[in-house]
Design a protein around this motif. Structure first.
Motif, PDB file in Angstrom:
ATOM      1  N   GLN A  68      17.785  16.716 -15.988  1.00 46.69           N
ATOM      2  CA  GLN A  68      16.675  16.224 -16.811  1.00 46.69           C
ATOM      3  C   GLN A  68      16.238  14.836 -16.343  1.00 46.69           C
ATOM      4  OE1 GLN A  68      14.756  17.753 -19.084  1.00 46.69           O
ATOM      5  NE2 GLN A  68      13.541  15.887 -19.038  1.00 46.69           N
ATOM      6  N   ALA A  69      17.191  13.988 -15.999  1.00 51.75           N
ATOM      7  CA  ALA A  69      16.855  12.646 -15.507  1.00 51.75           C
ATOM      8  C   ALA A  69      16.076  12.729 -14.200  1.00 51.75           C
ATOM      9  CB  ALA A  69      18.130  11.824 -15.322  1.00 51.75           C
ATOM     10  N   VAL A  70      16.495  13.606 -13.295  1.00 56.44           N
ATOM     11  CA  VAL A  70      15.781  13.773 -12.021  1.00 56.44           C
ATOM     12  C   VAL A  70      14.353  14.233 -12.281  1.00 56.44           C
ATOM     13  CG1 VAL A  70      15.674  15.083  -9.866  1.00 56.44           C
ATOM     14  CG2 VAL A  70      17.859  14.172 -10.650  1.00 56.44           C
ATOM     15  N   ALA A  71      14.179  15.211 -13.162  1.00 52.82           N
ATOM     16  CA  ALA A  71      12.845  15.728 -13.465  1.00 52.82           C
ATOM     17  C   ALA A  71      11.958  14.655 -14.102  1.00 52.82           C
ATOM     18  CB  ALA A  71      12.947  16.946 -14.384  1.00 52.82           C
ATOM     19  N   THR A  72      12.526  13.885 -15.012  1.00 49.35           N
ATOM     20  CA  THR A  72      11.768  12.831 -15.688  1.00 49.35           C
ATOM     21  C   THR A  72      11.338  11.749 -14.703  1.00 49.35           C
ATOM     22  OG1 THR A  72      12.945  13.248 -17.757  1.00 49.35           O
ATOM     23  CG2 THR A  72      11.863  11.098 -17.527  1.00 49.35           C
ATOM     24  N   ILE A  73      12.252  11.330 -13.844  1.00 52.02           N
ATOM     25  CA  ILE A  73      11.940  10.278 -12.871  1.00 52.02           C
ATOM     26  C   ILE A  73      10.955  10.792 -11.825  1.00 52.02           C
ATOM     27  CG2 ILE A  73      12.929   8.831 -11.050  1.00 52.02           C
ATOM     28  CD1 ILE A  73      15.399   8.601 -12.961  1.00 52.02           C
ATOM     29  N   ALA A  74      11.090  12.030 -11.409  1.00 53.85           N
ATOM     30  CA  ALA A  74      10.139  12.607 -10.453  1.00 53.85           C
ATOM     31  C   ALA A  74       8.739  12.658 -11.059  1.00 53.85           C
ATOM     32  CB  ALA A  74      10.591  13.991 -10.018  1.00 53.85           C
ATOM     33  N   ALA A  75       8.634  13.039 -12.317  1.00 54.24           N
ATOM     34  CA  ALA A  75       7.332  13.093 -12.983  1.00 54.24           C
ATOM     35  C   ALA A  75       6.738  11.692 -13.116  1.00 54.24           C
ATOM     36  CB  ALA A  75       7.465  13.752 -14.355  1.00 54.24           C
ATOM     37  N   ALA A  76       7.554  10.721 -13.486  1.00 54.22           N
ATOM     38  CA  ALA A  76       7.066   9.348 -13.606  1.00 54.22           C
ATOM     39  C   ALA A  76       6.634   8.801 -12.250  1.00 54.22           C
ATOM     40  CB  ALA A  76       8.150   8.459 -14.217  1.00 54.22           C
ATOM     41  N   THR A  77       7.374   9.127 -11.209  1.00 53.26           N
ATOM     42  CA  THR A  77       7.031   8.673  -9.860  1.00 53.26           C
ATOM     43  C   THR A  77       5.721   9.303  -9.400  1.00 53.26           C
ATOM     44  OG1 THR A  77       9.362   8.377  -9.328  1.00 53.26           O
ATOM     45  CG2 THR A  77       7.838   8.547  -7.473  1.00 53.26           C
ATOM     46  N   ALA A  78       5.540  10.587  -9.632  1.00 53.80           N
ATOM     47  CA  ALA A  78       4.301  11.265  -9.260  1.00 53.80           C
ATOM     48  C   ALA A  78       3.110  10.650  -9.997  1.00 53.80           C
ATOM     49  CB  ALA A  78       4.399  12.760  -9.548  1.00 53.80           C
ATOM     50  N   ALA A  79       3.290  10.367 -11.289  1.00 57.23           N
ATOM     51  CA  ALA A  79       2.220   9.739 -12.071  1.00 57.23           C
ATOM     52  C   ALA A  79       1.891   8.354 -11.520  1.00 57.23           C
ATOM     53  CB  ALA A  79       2.623   9.656 -13.540  1.00 57.23           C
ATOM     54  N   LEU A  80       2.911   7.602 -11.176  1.00 59.17           N
ATOM     55  CA  LEU A  80       2.693   6.270 -10.609  1.00 59.17           C
ATOM     56  C   LEU A  80       1.924   6.353  -9.303  1.00 59.17           C
ATOM     57  CD1 LEU A  80       3.239   3.196 -10.431  1.00 59.17           C
ATOM     58  CD2 LEU A  80       5.380   3.779  -9.271  1.00 59.17           C
ATOM     59  N   LEU A  81       2.351   7.236  -8.415  1.00 58.54           N
ATOM     60  CA  LEU A  81       1.682   7.365  -7.118  1.00 58.54           C
ATOM     61  C   LEU A  81       0.230   7.817  -7.283  1.00 58.54           C
ATOM     62  CD1 LEU A  81       4.533   8.944  -4.989  1.00 58.54           C
ATOM     63  CD2 LEU A  81       3.695   6.589  -4.905  1.00 58.54           C
ATOM     64  N   ASP A  82      -0.040   8.654  -8.279  1.00 58.20           N
ATOM     65  CA  ASP A  82      -1.408   9.111  -8.529  1.00 58.20           C
ATOM     66  C   ASP A  82      -2.303   7.972  -9.008  1.00 58.20           C
ATOM     67  OD1 ASP A  82      -0.776  11.686  -7.773  1.00 58.20           O
ATOM     68  OD2 ASP A  82      -0.522  12.404  -9.843  1.00 58.20           O
ATOM     69  N   GLU A  83      -1.726   6.990  -9.698  1.00 52.82           N
ATOM     70  CA  GLU A  83      -2.509   5.900 -10.278  1.00 52.82           C
ATOM     71  C   GLU A  83      -2.643   4.678  -9.368  1.00 52.82           C
ATOM     72  OE1 GLU A  83      -4.203   5.895 -13.202  1.00 52.82           O
ATOM     73  OE2 GLU A  83      -3.671   8.015 -13.361  1.00 52.82           O
ATOM     74  N   LEU A  84      -1.732   4.508  -8.419  1.00 51.86           N
ATOM     75  CA  LEU A  84      -1.781   3.324  -7.561  1.00 51.86           C
ATOM     76  C   LEU A  84      -3.010   3.349  -6.660  1.00 51.86           C
ATOM     77  CD1 LEU A  84       1.939   2.981  -6.421  1.00 51.86           C
ATOM     78  CD2 LEU A  84       0.714   1.550  -8.057  1.00 51.86           C
ATOM     79  N   THR A  85      -3.584   2.171  -6.454  1.00 53.62           N
ATOM     80  CA  THR A  85      -4.703   2.030  -5.531  1.00 53.62           C
ATOM     81  C   THR A  85      -4.410   0.886  -4.582  1.00 53.62           C
ATOM     82  OG1 THR A  85      -5.872   0.500  -6.990  1.00 53.62           O
ATOM     83  CG2 THR A  85      -6.372   2.843  -7.240  1.00 53.62           C
ATOM     84  N   THR A  86      -5.052   0.919  -3.423  1.00 61.31           N
ATOM     85  CA  THR A  86      -4.886  -0.143  -2.445  1.00 61.31           C
ATOM     86  C   THR A  86      -6.105  -0.192  -1.549  1.00 61.31           C
ATOM     87  OG1 THR A  86      -3.473  -1.046  -0.708  1.00 61.31           O
ATOM     88  CG2 THR A  86      -3.670   1.340  -0.798  1.00 61.31           C
ATOM     89  N   ALA A  87      -6.369  -1.359  -1.014  1.00 59.61           N
ATOM     90  CA  ALA A  87      -7.468  -1.515  -0.062  1.00 59.61           C
ATOM     91  C   ALA A  87      -6.962  -1.355   1.376  1.00 59.61           C
ATOM     92  CB  ALA A  87      -8.114  -2.888  -0.229  1.00 59.61           C
ATOM     93  N   ALA A  88      -5.651  -1.311   1.531  1.00 60.12           N
ATOM     94  CA  ALA A  88      -5.056  -1.186   2.869  1.00 60.12           C
ATOM     95  C   ALA A  88      -5.253   0.232   3.393  1.00 60.12           C
ATOM     96  CB  ALA A  88      -3.564  -1.517   2.813  1.00 60.12           C
ATOM     97  N   PRO A  89      -5.413   0.355   4.700  1.00 58.74           N
ATOM     98  CA  PRO A  89      -5.538   1.711   5.257  1.00 58.74           C
ATOM     99  C   PRO A  89      -4.203   2.451   5.140  1.00 58.74           C
ATOM    100  CG  PRO A  89      -5.432   0.072   7.009  1.00 58.74           C
ATOM    101  CD  PRO A  89      -5.503  -0.676   5.724  1.00 58.74           C
TER     102      PRO A  89
END
Length: 89
Positions: free
Chosen positions: A47-68
């Motif tokens: 359950q911890a792995v699934a929760t952290i994976a979901a949180a990580t995926a959400a974070l990566l989906d929301e992050l933005t950057t101007a770097a190539p």
């Protein structure tokens, strides 16, 4: 930070679900202090792995950057060169 957890943001192609799961698994193993939980703790571990994976995926989906975006092969070659230098005999 655990050396086995690699940066997942700003790569082309983006991080896969397998890479996100592997990072979450490494994190939970590090925090739990074991690579293989007992049968009594397996459900909590999963359950911890699934929760952290979901949180990580959400974070990566929301992050933005101007770097190539970074190239995976180039970054892997840099990491191998650093390792060779670090572990040279």
């Amino acid at each position: 930070m655990c050396r086995n957890i690699h940066q997942l943001h700003n790569f082309e192609p983006p991080a896969t679900r397998d890479e996100i799961h592997a990072a979450a698994l490494q994190y939970v193993r590090k925090v739990a202090g074991s690579t293989r939980p007992s049968q009594a703790n397996q459900a909590a571990f999963d359950q911890a792995v699934a929760t952290i994976a979901a949180a990580t995926a959400a974070l990566l989906d929301e992050l933005t950057t101007a770097a190539p975006p970074k190239n995976r092969e180039v970054e892997a070659a840099k990491a191998r060169a650093r390792a060779e230098k670090r572990y040279a005999s």
